[in-house]
Scaffold this active site. Structure first.
Site, PDB file in Angstrom:
ATOM      1  N   LYS A  40       0.841  -1.203   0.000  1.00 33.53           N
ATOM      2  CA  LYS A  40       0.000   0.000   0.000  1.00 33.53           C
ATOM      3  C   LYS A  40       0.876   1.253   0.000  1.00 33.53           C
ATOM      4  O   LYS A  40       2.083   1.183   0.307  1.00 33.53           O
ATOM      5  CB  LYS A  40      -0.906  -0.006   1.247  1.00 33.53           C
ATOM      6  CG  LYS A  40      -0.135   0.058   2.565  1.00 33.53           C
ATOM      7  CD  LYS A  40      -1.050  -0.147   3.770  1.00 33.53           C
ATOM      8  CE  LYS A  40      -0.243  -0.111   5.060  1.00 33.53           C
ATOM      9  NZ  LYS A  40      -1.081  -0.408   6.248  1.00 33.53           N
ATOM     10  N   ARG A 138     -10.860   0.311  14.661  1.00 33.37           N
ATOM     11  CA  ARG A 138     -10.885   1.134  13.440  1.00 33.37           C
ATOM     12  C   ARG A 138     -11.847   0.430  12.490  1.00 33.37           C
ATOM     13  O   ARG A 138     -13.054   0.496  12.690  1.00 33.37           O
ATOM     14  CB  ARG A 138      -9.479   1.227  12.837  1.00 33.37           C
ATOM     15  CG  ARG A 138      -8.556   2.159  13.557  1.00 33.37           C
ATOM     16  CD  ARG A 138      -7.208   2.353  12.852  1.00 33.37           C
ATOM     17  NE  ARG A 138      -6.803   1.250  11.961  1.00 33.37           N
ATOM     18  CZ  ARG A 138      -5.591   1.121  11.441  1.00 33.37           C
ATOM     19  NH1 ARG A 138      -4.652   2.008  11.689  1.00 33.37           N
ATOM     20  NH2 ARG A 138      -5.302   0.121  10.643  1.00 33.37           N
ATOM     21  N   TYR A 268      16.547  30.243   4.150  1.00 31.92           N
ATOM     22  CA  TYR A 268      15.406  30.985   4.697  1.00 31.92           C
ATOM     23  C   TYR A 268      15.573  31.235   6.187  1.00 31.92           C
ATOM     24  O   TYR A 268      15.923  30.331   6.940  1.00 31.92           O
ATOM     25  CB  TYR A 268      14.113  30.190   4.499  1.00 31.92           C
ATOM     26  CG  TYR A 268      13.627  30.109   3.074  1.00 31.92           C
ATOM     27  CD1 TYR A 268      13.459  31.260   2.304  1.00 31.92           C
ATOM     28  CD2 TYR A 268      13.305  28.882   2.518  1.00 31.92           C
ATOM     29  CE1 TYR A 268      12.998  31.176   0.994  1.00 31.92           C
ATOM     30  CE2 TYR A 268      12.829  28.786   1.213  1.00 31.92           C
ATOM     31  CZ  TYR A 268      12.677  29.945   0.462  1.00 31.92           C
ATOM     32  OH  TYR A 268      12.212  29.857  -0.813  1.00 31.92           O
ATOM     33  N   MET A 317      11.658  23.621   0.178  1.00 30.95           N
ATOM     34  CA  MET A 317      10.787  22.695  -0.560  1.00 30.95           C
ATOM     35  C   MET A 317      11.582  21.806  -1.510  1.00 30.95           C
ATOM     36  O   MET A 317      11.294  20.616  -1.650  1.00 30.95           O
ATOM     37  CB  MET A 317       9.725  23.482  -1.342  1.00 30.95           C
ATOM     38  CG  MET A 317       8.668  22.582  -1.969  1.00 30.95           C
ATOM     39  SD  MET A 317       7.491  23.457  -3.002  1.00 30.95           S
ATOM     40  CE  MET A 317       6.670  24.510  -1.818  1.00 30.95           C
TER      41      MET A 317
HETATM   42  C1  LIG Z   1      -0.324  -1.466   6.857  1.00 30.94           C
HETATM   43  C2  LIG Z   1      -0.950  -2.703   7.331  1.00 30.94           C
HETATM   44  C3  LIG Z   1      -0.177  -3.862   7.523  1.00 30.94           C
HETATM   45  C4  LIG Z   1       1.338  -3.876   7.458  1.00 30.94           C
HETATM   46  O1  LIG Z   1       1.863  -3.382   8.653  1.00 30.94           O
HETATM   47  P1  LIG Z   1       3.438  -3.415   8.956  1.00 30.94           P
HETATM   48  O2  LIG Z   1       3.536  -2.989  10.356  1.00 30.94           O
HETATM   49  O3  LIG Z   1       4.055  -2.436   8.010  1.00 30.94           O
HETATM   50  O4  LIG Z   1       3.906  -4.797   8.678  1.00 30.94           O
HETATM   51  C5  LIG Z   1      -0.833  -5.037   7.836  1.00 30.94           C
HETATM   52  N1  LIG Z   1      -2.166  -5.072   7.972  1.00 30.94           N
HETATM   53  C6  LIG Z   1      -2.949  -3.978   7.837  1.00 30.94           C
HETATM   54  C7  LIG Z   1      -4.414  -4.102   8.024  1.00 30.94           C
HETATM   55  C8  LIG Z   1      -2.362  -2.761   7.525  1.00 30.94           C
HETATM   56  O5  LIG Z   1      -3.132  -1.665   7.406  1.00 30.94           O
END
Ligand SMILES: *Cc1c(COP(=O)(O)O)cnc(C)c1O
Length: 397
Positions: A40, A138, A268, A317
Site C-alpha cells: 500500500k 478502526r 530561509y 521545498m
Molecule cells: C499497513 C498494514 C499492515 C502492514 O503493517 P506493517 O507494520 O508495516 O507490517 C498489515 N495489515 C494492515 C491491516 C495494515 O493496514
C-alpha cells in the site's frame, strides 16, 4: 508520475530487489505460513509495481493494499498475483475488482451485499476475506455484528455468489496482554465463523511487529509491510537484529558549490551562520521530496564519498544545503549524496531520520515524494548484465 527520460534524475531511491527477497525469506522462516506482502501507499514509498513484482518473484503468496484503486493500478501494471484490499467507501464500485479477482476485505453486511450484487451482475464469484475488529476499533466488523455477518456470508457461499478466502484482524500493538486479548477474540471469531458453516483457508492477525516478536500470533498467514522493506517497527531493536536489510537508499547529488566567508548566513530565515569560511554544497532535494522540514538545524548529516557532512540552514521545498567545511576532498557538482539507506553501508538510516523528526520510519519512507525516481538495483543482476554486455561486445567484435 511520468519521468522525462531525457532528463537526468536529480533524486532517486534505489531499491534493492535482493534485500526485499532476503527479507521475505526471513519472514517466511519466522512465520512458516502464507506471506501477504503489503504494498500500500506506493509500497511505503518504494514504488508499488516494482516492489509487487519483486515480492511475487521472491515467493510472496499474495499482495495487500488498502483500497480498490491501488489494487486495480497493480492489475493495470500487469501484476496478476492475488491482491487483497480492505478499506472501501460507501461509493466504491466493486464490479471491476470482482471481475479482476481482487480479494475484497469486507467489514459489514452492507459491504458484503454490495460485493455480492457485483458478483451476481457479472455472473461470477467474488473473493472475500472477512475483516473483524478484535480491539483496534478502526475497521473490521465489531463483535456484536459478527453473527449477522457470518450468517450472511454462509448464505452467499451456499448460493455460490462469494468465496470466503480468509478471516483477518489487525493488532493495536498496545502491549503483549492486549495482543493476547485480541488473539482470543480472533479465535472466537474463527469459531463463530466455523459454527456458521463457513471454512476459511487463511487466517491472519500479525503484521511486522507480531511477525518479529510474537510467534504465537502467526496463525497460517501474515501480512508483512515494514519488515519486508528491511525496517523494524520495534523501538530499540534495529532491523539488523532480525536479519533484515533496508531495501531503500535515498540519494541525490551536489549540483553546485560555493565558498562563503565567516559570518555568512544560509537559507530561509538565516537560521545558520557559518562561524568560519567554508564551502557549501547545494543538493536538489527538499521537503516536497520527503526530507522533513524538522531536520532543519538538527545536526543531521548526509554521506558523500563515504564521509558525513551536516545539513545547514532550513530544509526548503526543493533544496538543502550541506556544509563541506574545508572541502579537502574537492567535492563538487555530480558527487553523489546519500541521504539515508542501509546503516551497514555507513549511511544514516530511516530510523535516524525518524528519531530526529520525532516520527516513525513508516512516515519517513512513505513521505518520499513523487519527484523522486524509483530505480531497482540488484548487485547480482547488475553483475550478470555486465557480463552479458561483455559477451555481446565479444560477439560483435
Ligand atoms: C499497513 C498494514 C499492515 C502492514 O503493517 P506493517 O507494520 O508495516 O507490517 C498489515 N495489515 C494492515 C491491516 C495494515 O493496514
Amino acid at each position: 508520475m511520468a519521468e522525462r527520460r531525457t532528463d537526468v534524475p536529480l533524486r532517486v531511491v534505489e531499491i534493492s530487489v535482493a534485500a526485499i527477497s532476503k527479507n521475505l525469506q526471513r519472514v517466511r522462516e519466522m512465520t512458516g505460513g502464507s506471506v501477504i506482502a503489503i504494498v500500500k501507499a506506493n509500497a511505503y514509498g518504494h514504488g508499488a509495481t516494482l516492489v509487487a513484482q519483486a515480492a511475487v518473484a521472491a515467493g510472496a503468496d499474495m499482495l495487500g493494499v488498502v483500497d480498490v484503486n491501488e489494487a486495480l493500478a497493480l492489475r493495470d501494471a500487469g501484476v496478476s498475483a492475488p491482491i487483497l484490499c480492505w478499506l472501501h467507501s460507501p461509493r466504491t464500485d466493486f464490479r471491476e475488482p470482482v471481475a479482476q479477482g481482487i480479494h475484497l476485505g469486507v467489514s459489514s453486511v452492507e459491504q458484503l451485499d454490495r460485493v455480492a450484487l457485483a458478483a451476481e451482475a457479472l455472473e461470477t464469484q467474488a473473493l472475500v476475506q472477512l475483516k473483524v475488529d478484535t480491539g483496534l476499533r478502526r475497521g473490521g466488523a465489531a463483535p456484536d455484528d459478527w453473527a449477522d455477518l457470518f450468517q450472511r456470508a454462509a448464505r452467499l457461499v451456499q448460493a455460490g455468489t462469494i468465496n470466503i478466502m480468509g478471516l483477518f484482524s489487525h493488532l493495536a500493538n498496545a502491549s503483549p496482554e492486549a495482543d493476547r486479548k485480541q488473539a482470543a477474540a480472533f479465535d472466537a471469531a474463527a469459531d463463530a465463523l466455523a459454527n456458521a458453516g463457513v471454512s476459511v483457508p487463511i487466517r491472519h492477525l500479525a503484521a511486522s511487529a507480531a511477525i518479529l516478536a510474537s510467534p504465537h500470533l502467526h496463525y497460517n498467514a501474515a501480512r508483512v509491510g515494514l519488515a519486508m522493506y528491511g525496517l523494524s517497527p520495534i523501538d530499540l531493536q534495529p532491523a539488523a537484529d532480525f536479519g533484515l536489510s533496508p531495501a531503500l537508499t535515498f540519494k541525490s547529488e551536489i549540483v553546485a558549490t560555493r565558498q562563503v566567508e565567516a559570518g555568512a548566513s544560509v537559507g530561509y530565515g538565516h537560521i545558520f551562520t557559518s562561524p568560519e569560511a567554508t564551502t557549501l554544497a547545494l543538493v536538489p532535494v527538499g521537503y516536497a521530496d520527503g526530507v522533513p522540514r524538522s531536520l532543519s538545524g538538527a545536526g543531521m548529516t548526509v554521506m558523500i564519498r563515504g564521509e558525513h557532512y551536516p545539513l545547514v540552514g532550513r530544509v526548503s521545498m526543493d533544496q538543502i544545503v550541506v556544509d563541506l567545511g574545508a572541502n579537502t576532498k574537492a567535492l563538487g557538482p555530480g558527487d553523489e549524496v546519500v541521504l539515508f539507506g542501509d546503516p551497514a553501508t555507513g549511511a544514516r538510516s530511516a530510523d535516524d531520520w525518524a528519531r530526529v523528526a520525532e516520527t516513525i520510519s513508516y512516515e519517513i519512507v512513505t513521505g518520499i515524494g513523487p519527484r523522486v525516481q524509483r530505480i531497482a538495483v540488484d548487485p547480482v543482476q547488475h553483475a550478470e548484465s555486465l557480463s552479458q554486455h561483455e559477451e555481446r561486445e565479444q560477439r560483435n567484435a
